[in-house]
Write a protein that holds these residues in place. Structure first.
Motif, PDB file in Angstrom:
ATOM      1  N   GLY A 127       0.810  -1.223   0.000  1.00 27.26           N
ATOM      2  CA  GLY A 127       0.000   0.000   0.000  1.00 27.26           C
ATOM      3  C   GLY A 127       0.842   1.272   0.000  1.00 27.26           C
ATOM      4  N   LYS A 128       2.091   1.168  -0.484  1.00 32.50           N
ATOM      5  CA  LYS A 128       2.975   2.342  -0.547  1.00 32.50           C
ATOM      6  C   LYS A 128       3.041   2.867  -1.981  1.00 32.50           C
ATOM      7  CE  LYS A 128       4.290   1.446   3.690  1.00 32.50           C
ATOM      8  NZ  LYS A 128       3.660   2.163   4.789  1.00 32.50           N
ATOM      9  N   GLU A 129       3.284   4.153  -2.095  1.00 37.61           N
ATOM     10  CA  GLU A 129       3.402   4.775  -3.412  1.00 37.61           C
ATOM     11  C   GLU A 129       4.861   5.138  -3.667  1.00 37.61           C
ATOM     12  OE1 GLU A 129       0.768   5.730  -5.445  1.00 37.61           O
ATOM     13  OE2 GLU A 129      -0.765   4.940  -4.102  1.00 37.61           O
ATOM     14  N   THR A 130       5.296   4.960  -4.900  1.00 36.45           N
ATOM     15  CA  THR A 130       6.698   5.248  -5.215  1.00 36.45           C
ATOM     16  C   THR A 130       6.813   6.546  -6.013  1.00 36.45           C
ATOM     17  OG1 THR A 130       6.949   2.852  -5.411  1.00 36.45           O
ATOM     18  CG2 THR A 130       8.805   4.218  -6.161  1.00 36.45           C
ATOM     19  N   VAL A 131       7.735   7.390  -5.576  1.00 36.49           N
ATOM     20  CA  VAL A 131       7.922   8.687  -6.239  1.00 36.49           C
ATOM     21  C   VAL A 131       9.410   8.893  -6.529  1.00 36.49           C
ATOM     22  CG1 VAL A 131       7.530  11.187  -6.070  1.00 36.49           C
ATOM     23  CG2 VAL A 131       6.031   9.614  -4.811  1.00 36.49           C
ATOM     24  N   ILE A 132       9.714   9.307  -7.760  1.00 39.05           N
ATOM     25  CA  ILE A 132      11.103   9.654  -8.094  1.00 39.05           C
ATOM     26  C   ILE A 132      11.129  11.131  -8.472  1.00 39.05           C
ATOM     27  CG2 ILE A 132      13.050   9.214  -9.646  1.00 39.05           C
ATOM     28  CD1 ILE A 132      11.910   6.375 -10.034  1.00 39.05           C
ATOM     29  N   ILE A 133      11.944  11.901  -7.750  1.00 45.38           N
ATOM     30  CA  ILE A 133      12.069  13.329  -8.062  1.00 45.38           C
ATOM     31  C   ILE A 133      13.484  13.565  -8.583  1.00 45.38           C
ATOM     32  CG2 ILE A 133      11.927  15.691  -7.180  1.00 45.38           C
ATOM     33  CD1 ILE A 133      10.262  14.642  -4.822  1.00 45.38           C
ATOM     34  N   ILE A 134      13.589  14.086  -9.799  1.00 46.85           N
ATOM     35  CA  ILE A 134      14.912  14.400 -10.338  1.00 46.85           C
ATOM     36  C   ILE A 134      15.062  15.919 -10.345  1.00 46.85           C
ATOM     37  CG2 ILE A 134      16.527  14.053 -12.245  1.00 46.85           C
ATOM     38  CD1 ILE A 134      15.538  11.378 -11.857  1.00 46.85           C
ATOM     39  N   ASP A 135      15.914  16.431  -9.466  1.00 40.96           N
ATOM     40  CA  ASP A 135      16.185  17.869  -9.445  1.00 40.96           C
ATOM     41  C   ASP A 135      17.323  18.145 -10.439  1.00 40.96           C
ATOM     42  OD1 ASP A 135      16.007  20.492  -8.699  1.00 40.96           O
ATOM     43  OD2 ASP A 135      16.886  20.248  -6.707  1.00 40.96           O
ATOM     44  N   GLU A 136      17.403  19.359 -10.916  1.00 45.28           N
ATOM     45  CA  GLU A 136      18.469  19.732 -11.874  1.00 45.28           C
ATOM     46  C   GLU A 136      18.426  18.850 -13.121  1.00 45.28           C
ATOM     47  OE1 GLU A 136      20.941  22.100 -11.093  1.00 45.28           O
ATOM     48  OE2 GLU A 136      20.901  22.207  -8.909  1.00 45.28           O
ATOM     49  N   ALA A 137      17.220  18.475 -13.551  1.00 44.91           N
ATOM     50  CA  ALA A 137      17.098  17.530 -14.676  1.00 44.91           C
ATOM     51  C   ALA A 137      17.623  18.121 -15.986  1.00 44.91           C
ATOM     52  CB  ALA A 137      15.648  17.080 -14.833  1.00 44.91           C
ATOM     53  N   HIS A 138      17.779  19.453 -16.032  1.00 43.51           N
ATOM     54  CA  HIS A 138      18.282  20.065 -17.278  1.00 43.51           C
ATOM     55  C   HIS A 138      19.733  19.670 -17.576  1.00 43.51           C
ATOM     56  CE1 HIS A 138      19.362  22.784 -14.007  1.00 43.51           C
ATOM     57  NE2 HIS A 138      20.414  23.091 -14.733  1.00 43.51           N
ATOM     58  N   VAL A 139      20.460  19.160 -16.557  1.00 41.57           N
ATOM     59  CA  VAL A 139      21.856  18.797 -16.828  1.00 41.57           C
ATOM     60  C   VAL A 139      21.957  17.440 -17.533  1.00 41.57           C
ATOM     61  CG1 VAL A 139      22.687  20.115 -14.832  1.00 41.57           C
ATOM     62  CG2 VAL A 139      22.417  17.630 -14.627  1.00 41.57           C
ATOM     63  N   ILE A 140      20.838  16.720 -17.639  1.00 46.21           N
ATOM     64  CA  ILE A 140      20.891  15.408 -18.305  1.00 46.21           C
ATOM     65  C   ILE A 140      20.970  15.617 -19.815  1.00 46.21           C
ATOM     66  CG2 ILE A 140      19.707  13.205 -18.686  1.00 46.21           C
ATOM     67  CD1 ILE A 140      18.231  13.643 -16.047  1.00 46.21           C
ATOM     68  N   LYS A 141      22.108  15.233 -20.384  1.00 50.11           N
ATOM     69  CA  LYS A 141      22.272  15.403 -21.838  1.00 50.11           C
ATOM     70  C   LYS A 141      22.296  14.037 -22.535  1.00 50.11           C
ATOM     71  CE  LYS A 141      23.130  19.961 -21.552  1.00 50.11           C
ATOM     72  NZ  LYS A 141      22.036  20.513 -20.805  1.00 50.11           N
ATOM     73  N   ASP A 142      22.569  13.000 -21.744  1.00 47.20           N
ATOM     74  CA  ASP A 142      22.739  11.659 -22.297  1.00 47.20           C
ATOM     75  C   ASP A 142      21.367  11.068 -22.678  1.00 47.20           C
ATOM     76  OD1 ASP A 142      23.243   9.001 -22.683  1.00 47.20           O
ATOM     77  OD2 ASP A 142      24.568   8.778 -20.927  1.00 47.20           O
ATOM     78  N   GLU A 143      21.215  10.757 -23.969  1.00 50.91           N
ATOM     79  CA  GLU A 143      19.930  10.209 -24.443  1.00 50.91           C
ATOM     80  C   GLU A 143      19.564   8.908 -23.730  1.00 50.91           C
ATOM     81  OE1 GLU A 143      17.511  11.449 -26.252  1.00 50.91           O
ATOM     82  OE2 GLU A 143      18.696  13.291 -26.387  1.00 50.91           O
ATOM     83  N   ASP A 144      20.579   8.109 -23.404  1.00 52.75           N
ATOM     84  CA  ASP A 144      20.316   6.825 -22.718  1.00 52.75           C
ATOM     85  C   ASP A 144      19.618   7.061 -21.383  1.00 52.75           C
ATOM     86  OD1 ASP A 144      21.503   5.496 -24.739  1.00 52.75           O
ATOM     87  OD2 ASP A 144      23.415   5.154 -23.708  1.00 52.75           O
ATOM     88  N   VAL A 145      20.009   8.157 -20.716  1.00 50.70           N
ATOM     89  CA  VAL A 145      19.401   8.452 -19.410  1.00 50.70           C
ATOM     90  C   VAL A 145      17.925   8.792 -19.607  1.00 50.70           C
ATOM     91  CG1 VAL A 145      19.402  10.034 -17.452  1.00 50.70           C
ATOM     92  CG2 VAL A 145      21.570   9.196 -18.356  1.00 50.70           C
ATOM     93  N   TRP A 146      17.648   9.623 -20.624  1.00 48.51           N
ATOM     94  CA  TRP A 146      16.235   9.953 -20.889  1.00 48.51           C
ATOM     95  C   TRP A 146      15.439   8.697 -21.256  1.00 48.51           C
ATOM     96  CZ3 TRP A 146      14.459  13.920 -18.734  1.00 48.51           C
ATOM     97  CH2 TRP A 146      15.181  15.111 -18.644  1.00 48.51           C
TER      98      TRP A 146
END
Ligand SMILES: Nc1ncnc2c1ncn2[C@@H]1O[C@H](COP(=O)(O)OP(=O)(O)OP(=O)(O)O)[C@@H](O)[C@H]1O
Ligand SMILES: [Mg+2]
Length: 271
Positions: A127-146
């Motif tokens: 009964g738990k909810e999972t949340v992922i927060i990515i701060d500073e997401a603009h620094v991600i340039k690697d397509e594999d990460v997206w």
């Protein structure tokens, strides 16, 4: 230090993401409620953009507090300048995975995805909810990460997402996402933070002083347009100016902070 002199219990203008100090301008309130909506209504993914120093990280920390740990299992990623394997590893660890192998091989990507999927299923069962927060997401340039982030959103049941993904970053994040159509389609809620107006700057200063223990005004009315102009309405810069002004006023044993003190501080900051 100037705390006693100004009748303060703590420093009012520290540049730290402390949710107790959050001033809920209309735009901050709206951004926060939209992010909460994505999570509470299981909308999949949301995005918040805004210029540097306008309160994105502070809102991320406010979200952690609002959501609490009873129901929500949250991974807050602060530094996403990672390879896709490192990012998945960081997410898995912050969601509580244990016994992960340390070697970075392609096999590991599948292992990590399996591990995250397992955590999602366990959270669902509990009964738990999972949340992922990515701060500073603009620094991600690697397509594999997206690609990996998009794939994470594919973990879903027929009728609901198994996790919520929140992407926070500077304005260029919007362009990056707009160029990534498959991900863009999955982002149901977008919001942005702009700089504060002059009126909000005035309320912002009062609010932070009040939280720090001071009820009476310190900054005279005439200082507000100066502070607003010099800071561009960016909270991080307002903090810097106001902190220096309190320090300068203390040095002069001033009764309040007036335009003259602000002008001196501004000169000092420009040097
Ligand atoms: N609405 C607000 N109420 C109170 N303080 C705020 C608010 N917005 C920002 N601040 C303060 O301004 C400072 C900068 O905010 P924050 O670090 O959240 O900005 P940011 O948008 O994440 O910037 P960056 O893009 O550089 O990471 C913080 O110390 C924070 O406490
Ligand atoms: Mg930030």
């Amino acid at each position: 230090m100037y705390l006693n002199f100004w009748g303060l219990k703590e420093k009012p203008f520290e540049n730290t993401p402390d949710p107790r100090f959050l001033y809920c301008s209309l735009q901050h309130e709206e951004a926060l409620s939209r992010l909460l909506y994505v999570v509470r209504e299981r909308k999949g993914a949301g995005m918040l953009t805004g210029v540097f120093g306008c309160g994105k990280t502070l809102l991320a920390h406010t979200l952690l507090r609002e959501l609490g740990s009873d129901i929500y299992r949250i991974a807050l990623i602060n530094n996403p300048k990672l390879s896709h394997i490192e990012l998945l590893m960081d997410i898995a660890l912050k969601l509580g995975a244990s016994n992960l192998p340390a070697r970075k091989t392609d096999v590991l990507t599948n292992l990590l995805l399996d591990s995250i999927n397992e955590i999602l299923q366990d959270n669902l069962k509990d009964g738990k909810e999972t949340v992922i927060i990515i701060d500073e997401a603009h620094v991600i340039k690697d397509e594999d990460v997206w690609d990996e982030l998009r794939l994470l959103l594919n973990f879903q049941l027929e009728d609901k997402f198994l996790l919520s993904l929140l992407l926070l970053g500077q304005p260029e994040l919007r362009k990056i996402i707009e160029a990534n159509k498959p991900l863009l389609q999955r982002i149901t809620i977008k919001s942005r933070l702009e700089s504060l107006s002059e009126t909000d700057t005035s309320f912002y200063i009062l609010h932070r002083l009040k939280i720090a223990g001071r009820e009476k005004e310190i900054f005279t009315k005439g200082t507000i347009p100066l502070i607003h102009k010099q800071s561009g309405g960016i909270p991080r810069r307002i903090n810097q100016i106001c902190d220096m002004a309190l320090f300068a006023g203390f040095g002069k044993k001033a009764k309040s902070i007036d335009e003259k003190i602000i002008q001196e501080v501004m000169k000092g900051l420009e040097e």
